[in-house]
Design a protein around this motif. Structure first.
Motif: not given
Length: 340
Positions: A227-241
């Motif tokens: 699912r992530v092969d040669y992909a950029v994983v980008e984290y977001g969402g309200p929990a980042l705070a």
């Protein structure tokens, strides 16, 4: 393109540099040699597209823009120096944007180690490398460049180190380069295929007893290499705070182990608060557009994740601790924090 030799690349670079003043006005999506140029993008662009200045067309082979930062450990410098010598390269493209550190061998514990460190000092002097962190200076290369203000949101960094993806903790795009490091040093750029992006939205809060490392391991176990092969994983969402910069380092450290190309955390106010005392000049929060295109969007609630236990055959294969409670074992080890 991929079959070109380093010698051919050098010739092409010389031609491009000669033509650059005449065609610069037509180039709208590049990183300048001094700073990142973020165009007025109105399309559905994600963080990778905005930072790298590449078209939002996964799979397209594009010449990587000039990197504004490069990080190189000792072993990479020695190997690159030999290759550069073989090619007759006597000057680096941008030695003032290169950082060298002795993080994996901070103390010479043998005559051979002392000789290696001596050779590195000679190479640094030979090429006029500006940022050199010798024995006892700096820290671990996966972390201290951020701590010392070398890395900021929107920066494009290339490094001879797969865990340079940790720089994504503050919203920088960090791409590992291994065999390509010689052409990066000589030419200042490298060919990259535009990757997809997998967006991971984090919600909720960690349960007592669960750490951010549990979350990181659970995510790569669930996502898997396909699912992530040669992909950029980008984290977001309200929990980042609720996740500090150290925790974001941990999140950015693990996807590379299952084949991701890079990892980013969407920068926010916590990023600014951390970097303001460390970075000179303005800081810009570069985030994905609301209608950005992703290969996949994954939702995770932190309060659904319990402590994880790695089981055979690999550390990315984890299960909830409740699933193995009471099970007899013959051998175990604790996953260290050397890279986070």
């Amino acid at each position: 393109i991929s079959s070109l030799t380093i010698e051919q690349r050098l010739i092409i670079e010389q031609v491009e540099d000669a033509l650059l003043p005449h065609i610069k006005e037509f180039q709208s999506n590049i990183l300048t040699e001094a700073e990142l140029t973020v165009d007025q993008i109105t399309g559905p662009d994600g963080l990778f597209v905005k930072i790298a200045g590449m078209p939002d067309n996964p799979g397209t082979l594009m010449k990587g823009a000039r990197a504004i930062g490069k990080s190189l450990p000792v072993k990479g410098l020695k190997a690159a120096n030999k290759a550069l010598n073989d090619l007759g390269v006597t000057e680096l493209y941008a030695p003032d944007k290169l950082l060298i550190c002795t993080d994996h061998e901070p103390v010479a514990v043998s005559p051979q180690a002392a000789e290696r460190q001596k050779k590195v000092r000679e190479i640094v002097k030979k090429y006029g490398i500006k940022y050199f962190f010798d024995t006892g200076r700096g820290g671990h290369g996966h972390v201290f460049p951020i701590e010392m203000g070398f890395v900021k949101p929107g920066m494009f960094v290339e490094a001879y180190d797969v865990h340079v993806t940790n720089f994504g903790a503050v919203g920088a795009l960090a791409i590992p380069v291994l065999i390509e490091v010689t052409e990066v040093l000589a030419c200042g750029s490298v060919w990259l295929k535009t990757p997809d992006t997998v967006r991971v939205n984090l919600k909720g809060k960690l349960l007592p007893g669960t750490g951010i490392r549990d979350v990181a391991q659970k995510l790569i176990c669930d996502l898997g290499a396909a699912r992530v092969d040669y992909a950029v994983v980008e984290y977001g969402g309200p929990a980042l705070a609720s996740i500090d910069i150290a925790g974001r380092h941990t999140l950015c450290n693990t996807p590379i182990d299952i084949g991701a190309k890079s990892v980013l955390v969407e920068p926010d106010q916590s990023t600014l608060d951390y970097l303001k005392p460390r970075v000179e000049g303005p800081l810009e929060l570069i985030v994905s557009d609301p209608d950005a295109k992703f290969r996949e969007v994954v939702e995770y609630r932190l309060d659904d994740i319990e402590p994880q236990i790695a089981v055979p055959p690999t550390p990315d294969c984890v299960v909830n601790v409740s699933e193995v409670t009471g099970q007899a074992i013959q051998h175990a080890f604790k996953i260290g924090r050397a890279h986070v």
